[in-house]
Design a protein around this motif. Structure first.
Motif, short mmCIF file in Angstrom:
data_model
loop_
_atom_site.label_atom_id
_atom_site.label_comp_id
_atom_site.label_asym_id
_atom_site.label_seq_id
_atom_site.Cartn_x
_atom_site.Cartn_y
_atom_site.Cartn_z
N ARG A 130 -8.12 -10.80 -31.17
CA ARG A 130 -8.69 -9.66 -31.90
C ARG A 130 -10.00 -9.20 -31.26
NH1 ARG A 130 -10.49 -9.46 -38.25
NH2 ARG A 130 -11.51 -7.45 -38.11
N VAL A 131 -10.84 -10.14 -30.91
CA VAL A 131 -12.12 -9.80 -30.26
C VAL A 131 -11.85 -9.07 -28.95
CG1 VAL A 131 -14.13 -10.80 -29.10
CG2 VAL A 131 -13.45 -11.64 -31.35
N ARG A 132 -10.90 -9.59 -28.18
CA ARG A 132 -10.56 -8.96 -26.90
C ARG A 132 -10.05 -7.54 -27.12
NH1 ARG A 132 -6.56 -12.09 -25.32
NH2 ARG A 132 -7.94 -13.86 -25.34
N LYS A 133 -9.18 -7.35 -28.12
CA LYS A 133 -8.63 -6.03 -28.41
C LYS A 133 -9.73 -5.07 -28.83
CE LYS A 133 -4.73 -5.59 -30.80
NZ LYS A 133 -3.83 -5.52 -31.98
N GLU A 134 -10.65 -5.53 -29.68
CA GLU A 134 -11.75 -4.68 -30.12
C GLU A 134 -12.67 -4.32 -28.96
OE1 GLU A 134 -13.70 -6.28 -33.53
OE2 GLU A 134 -11.92 -6.05 -34.77
N ASN A 135 -12.89 -5.27 -28.05
CA ASN A 135 -13.71 -4.98 -26.88
C ASN A 135 -13.04 -3.95 -25.97
OD1 ASN A 135 -15.77 -6.67 -27.68
ND2 ASN A 135 -15.08 -8.39 -26.45
N ASP A 136 -11.72 -4.01 -25.86
CA ASP A 136 -10.98 -3.05 -25.04
C ASP A 136 -11.04 -1.65 -25.63
OD1 ASP A 136 -10.32 -5.07 -23.31
OD2 ASP A 136 -8.26 -5.32 -24.05
N ARG A 137 -11.16 -1.54 -26.94
CA ARG A 137 -11.20 -0.24 -27.61
C ARG A 137 -12.60 0.35 -27.69
NH1 ARG A 137 -8.59 -0.81 -33.20
NH2 ARG A 137 -8.88 -2.99 -32.85
N SER A 138 -13.62 -0.47 -27.41
CA SER A 138 -14.99 0.02 -27.57
C SER A 138 -15.30 1.08 -26.51
CB SER A 138 -15.99 -1.13 -27.47
OG SER A 138 -16.09 -1.57 -26.14
#
Length: 93
Positions: free
Chosen positions: A78-86
């Motif tokens: 989830r953290v990785r996905k949120e970082n990719d969307r930032s």
């Protein structure tokens, strides 16, 4: 204090810290690290229970370790996905 008692106290302190991190809920990275901390505590509890011959606690904390590792995987994804969307992660145009 004997080594087994030190292990138990260490595990108890880690469980308290992990509970606070997961209950806090934000940021997601803190929750992920809470699951890492829970995993370390489970390892200590398994070791202490094994040493003491408390097989029910070995089984319980072995299962909890698997659940916590699942939580680690889920939350870091989830953290990785949120970082990719930032916006900062997006290439400049």
């Amino acid at each position: 204090m004997d080594p087994l008692e030190l292990i138990r106290w260490g595990a108890a302190i880690l469980v308290i810290a992990a509970s606070l991190m997961v209950a806090w809920g934000e940021p997601p990275k803190l929750v992920a690290w809470g699951f890492v901390t829970f995993s370390l505590a489970s390892i200590l509890w398994v070791g202490a229970a094994w040493w003491d011959g408390k097989w029910a606690l070995v089984a319980q904390n072995g299962v909890l370790l698997l659940v916590n590792l699942w939580g680690v995987r889920r939350w870091f994804a989830r953290v990785r996905k949120e970082n990719d969307r930032s916006p900062a992660a997006q290439p400049a145009e």
